[in-house]
Enzyme design. Structure first.
Site: not given
Ligand code: A3P
Length: 917
Positions: A652-653, A750, A873, A875
């Protein structure tokens, strides 16, 4: 198999050429000149007789012929007396005449009944205050000092935990919450202990008295000789720089436990810088004595190792006048550690020894056993059974070569089968080929043929044990071998020298792969070519010193379980193996109180993993880091099929965004997606790891132009996995690592929504607030969810763990906020960190997508491709009380993170500065 591969399964011509090569290199037969002459081949006789039957060209021809005969006789004579005798005897003669097998020169002169001193204490209180499994604290002169190295090597070989500390101005922490950490204190140089400043000496001595911990020290050598000098603060006088001989032990000394007073070690002791002790108090008891080598000294025995019982100041000390080059001191050192820790650092006195005889029926003609040799083997086995209850040789056979030797050797084969029930047996390959070169089908055919042979010749097939020629297929693992072993022989235990590597031997360990126990095998110096004592590499004295206190002896002493590999050829010829094992066992019996036993391999395997359950999980190494491993790795495998860098998370980063952006690069190749875990392989952190590296490599393309391609994989749970850095280091020691961090509270939030989106029942049942405030009394599922939610955000703790295994230069930490807002500059930095060429201009390939609210991949001029709905997402925002809980929770971790980030010379992310305000 040992170091010499038999080239079987190829033509018999190949086999013969190997044999001749091997023989002319190493083998010497004791065939007499007479027997060689009696067996001259027919062709030679024909030529010679021709000379004499042609009567017309009389005198000249006769003269030439006579000269020819003379020359031939001389050649035969000289060869018969040279190292090529074996070659000649096999060419000229089918009967084998052997020399006298060597006899042991060693006699044990120690008393028959010796006492084993048990190192225990009645001081229950002090014992309780020491931590379970205390360590040895070793003070060394430098990180690399010679004696310091020998000390730590013995501790490692005996799996005794230690902490090494270069002696300096301060002491390490001796206690933890009033619990003592160390069971024995060792000074590589005893004088450093005497030279400690009053404060530290006092502190150390108080610790030793309070926890009943003793001190072991070695006297250093000095250029200037001291004669009768008093040791500062002790009623003890020393004489330094002595050359000594003929050492013996004081059987009454309570330190002796593992070591037995075995008589006298005759001859000069190593070194000329020994210190001897003369005590002036009853608190001292000699442990070892020796005599001066120089005749002008009075020939009285001098004390070389001495115990101070602690009558004077309440501290027991054991002082060594010589270092660990003398084999007996290695045993006394272990006893010293045990005694001074009042038994808390004692090693077991039980030893299991199993000797495999491989290549039964395989060895080439002339190198095999005769019926007499089999008789000698049986007699030796009976003698060994007297010394080692349960002793049985463990015979590995390849039926294809049954009765393929000279007639006498064929009788040897038959005799082995007549006595089939006197030995243990294990099946080998039918034609002794290396398994890593074969497919599972081929392996099964090989094994089936051998099994059929066994059944038709009454050889048992249920030992559950086997070994592979050259360790091939065992490690690095060739999965088809494990499959075929299980299917045909129901193999459940094997042994190898190769895990993790052949050297250093003290680090060899076992592991279990797919229910097959792989036990470490020890080296005994007997290979297919070590068959005559006078041709033993380095000469007989090398073998004898290995037996009499040297490597082989210490292998048995230091390893609770020793499996040795020998070969049929070591039991024919000079019968060197019988000499070796009978001698070393007698020596062990003479100088130690070890209890020796032999049990069948399956029981041995169970015993091993009962002793060392922590070894069961393998650690896969990189086959390309060891040339021996590459040689026994299937040809179609390549380390180029392993990743060059890893994106390690945490979840989630923004790891998916980074993965996607990286995969756009023409020189970067991502792993194939896993059907089980969506895109992630998740090899290093969970059960997948036990599927082995073949399984892992299947996720990467076989590289064509390998060096220009950068293979990588992303598994976001690697970041916080306890065992992951260790495993990654073993398989991918040069891999670069990419971690991403965002505000830990935001990450936790997240993740919680991610779990709800994936219908996790616990996440659906509890609010975010309930999850992050759950106590240890909460239901288990809730506690588990809380831990998974909060733990990855303790960034500093996890990054430090990675840095325990990898240099900082191999790791980069990306600010996830920057990745989200300005991915182009992050990708540029990353390309530089990874040294990737060609440089890819991400400005042209990433564009902010207003609708998605994130940067997305440019597909066409006016078209972008964004990550799916699972990323970014929607939320509700986190409420204030939740934010407060998280801020408090992560406070100390964020402080540590800032320090770490500054230490690693990164600029501190704005969000971290804000969090810490
Ligand atoms: P959220 O869905 O909570 O916003 P991971 O791929 O490690 O699971 O991380 C998901 C998170 O990546 C998303 O969290 C979002 O905030 C972040 N993110 C960063 N760059 C992104 C991009 N270009 N497209 C979509 N999400 C991105």
């Amino acid at each position: 198999m040992g170091d010499q591969e038999y080239i079987l399964g190829r033509s018999e011509v190949d086999r013969d050429s190997w044999r001749e090569r091997n023989r002319s290199d190493h083998a010497v037969y004791s065939t007499s000149l007479g027997s060689s002459l009696l067996c001259r081949p027919r062709r030679m006789w024909q030529k010679i007789s021709l000379c004499f039957t042609s009567s017309r060209k009389a005198t000249n021809r006769k003269l030439i012929c006579a000269a020819l005969v003379l020359v031939i006789l001389l050649v035969i004579y000289s060869i018969a007396d040279s190292p090529h005798r074996s070659f000649m005897s096999s060419v000229l003669c089918s009967s084998l005449v052997r020399g006298q097998p060597p006899e042991s020169v060693f006699r044990c002169t120690g008393a028959d009944n010796s006492t084993i001193h048990h190192h225990t204490t009645n001081q229950k209180n002090s014992e309780n205050r020491l931590r379970d499994g205390p360590k040895v604290l070793v003070f060394t002169e430098t990180q690399h000092s010679r004696l310091g190295k020998s000390i730590t090597e013995i501790l490692v070989a005996n799996r005794i935990k230690y902490k090494m500390e270069v002696v300096g101005k301060s002491l390490p922490l001796l206690t933890n919450l009033s619990v003592g950490k160390y069971g024995t204190i060792v000074f590589e140089n005893f004088e450093r202990y005497l030279q400690l400043d009053d404060w530290n000496k006092d502190l150390l001595e108080k610790y030793m008295r309070h926890y009943s911990v003793g001190l072991l020290g070695f006297m250093p050598s000095h250029e200037e000789t001291q004669v009768g000098a008093k040791l500062r603060g002790f009623p003890l006088y020393v004489h330094t720089n002595m050359a000594l001989e003929n050492a013996s032990l004081n059987g009454e000394n309570p330190v002796l436990r593992l070591t037995r007073a075995g008589g006298t070690v005759t001859g000069s002791l190593p070194g000329t810088d020994w210190t001897v002790f003369t005590p002036d108090s009853n608190s001292y008891i000699p442990l070892e004595w020796a005599y001066p080598s120089i005749t002008h000294y009075a020939q009285e025995k001098l004390c070389t190792v001495i115990l101070d019982k602690g009558d004077i100041d309440g501290i027991q000390r054991l002082l060594f006048g010589g270092n660990l080059d003398f084999w007996l001191h290695r045993l006394l050192f272990l006893d010293g550690i045990s005694y001074l820790s009042v038994g808390r650092l004692s090693i077991s006195l039980e030893r299991h020894v199993l000797v495999d005889i491989d290549d039964i029926f395989v060895a080439p003609k002339g190198n095999r056993m005769t019926a007499d040799d089999v008789e000698a083997l049986l007699e030796s086995q009976e003698r060994l059974q007297e010394l080692v209850p349960g002793w049985k040789f463990n015979l590995g056979f390849s039926g294809k070569y049954y009765r393929k030797g000279y007639p006498e050797e064929a009788m040897g084969d038959e005799k082995l089968l007549e006595n089939v029930d006197k030995f243990w047996w294990f099946g080998h390959m039918w034609s002794h080929t290396q398994p890593h070169k074969l497919t599972q089908k081929e392996l099964e055919i090989q094994m089936q043929l051998n099994k059929q042979f066994a059944v038709s010749h009454g050889i048992p097939t249920d030992s559950g044990y086997s070994v592979a020629p050259h360790h091939s297929g065992v490690y690095p693992v060739h999965e088809p071998l494990y499959d075929a072993w299980k299917k045909v022989w129901n193999v459940r235990v094997t042994s190898s020298e190769e895990y993790p590597h052949l050297y250093p031997a003290r680090l060899r360990r076992g592991f279990i792969h797919r229910n097959i126990m792989v036990l470490p095998r020890q080296t005994c110096g007997l290979f297919t070519h070590t068959i005559f004592i006078d041709k033993y590499p380095g000469g007989r004295q090398v073998l004898d010193s290995s037996i009499h206190g040297g490597e082989l002896f210490q292998t048995i002493v230091f390893n609770p379980i020793s499996i040795f590999m020998t070969h049929l050829s070591n039991y024919g010829n000079d019968r060197l193996a019988l000499y070796t094992f009978e001698s070393v066992i007698k020596f062990v019996k003479c100088w130690t109180n070890l209890v020796l036993r032999t049990i069948p391999p399956l029981q041995l395997g169970e015993k091993y993993f009962h002793l060392y359950p922590e070894e069961a999980d393998p650690i896969w190494g990189n086959p390309c880091a060891d040339h021996r491993h590459i040689e026994i790795w299937a040809r179609n495998k390549s380390c180029e099929q392993l990743p060059k860098f890893l994106v390690i998370g945490p979840q989630k980063t923004g790891t998916t965004a980074l993965y996607t952006f990286l995969a756009m690069h023409p020189a970067i190749v991502a792993n194939y997606p896993s059907p089980e875990t969506f895109e992630e392989v998740q090899f290093f952190n969970g059960k997948n790891y036990f599927k082995g590296i073949d399984w892992y490599m299947k996720f990467f393309p076989v590289p064509k132009n390998s060096s220009s391609k950068f293979l990588f994989e992303k598994s976001a749970t690697y970041f916080e996995g306890e065992v992951v850095p260790k495993r990654v280091k073993a398989l991918l020691p040069t891999a670069k690592l990419v971690a991403i961090i965002i505000p830990p509270g935001r990450r936790a939030y997240s993740w919680y929504h991610h779990m709800r989106a994936h219908h996790d029942m616990t996440a659906l049942q509890y609010t975010f607030y309930e999850v992050i405030t759950a106590t240890d009394k909460a239901p288990r599922l809730l506690r588990d969810l809380r831990n998974k939610c909060l733990n990855p955000g303790m960034y500093a703790k996890h990054i430090e763990r990675w840095l325990d295994y990898f240099p900082a230069s191999q790791l980069t930490i990306i600010d996830g906020e920057e990745l989200r807002n300005d991915p182009v500059s992050i990708m540029n930095d990353l390309q530089r960190f990874l040294n990737i060429e060609p440089f890819y201009n991400y400005t042209e390939h990433l564009r902010y997508d207003k609708r998605k609210g994130f940067f997305c991949q440019v597909i066409e001029e006016d078209k972008t491709k964004c990550l799916g709905r699972g990323k970014g997402r929607i939320y509700p925002p986190m409420n204030e009380s939740e934010a407060k809980v998280l801020k408090d929770f992560y406070q100390s971790y964020n402080v540590a993170l800032e320090k770490l980030i500054t230490r690693l010379e990164y600029s501190v992310p704005t969000w971290l500065e804000d969090d810490l305000q």
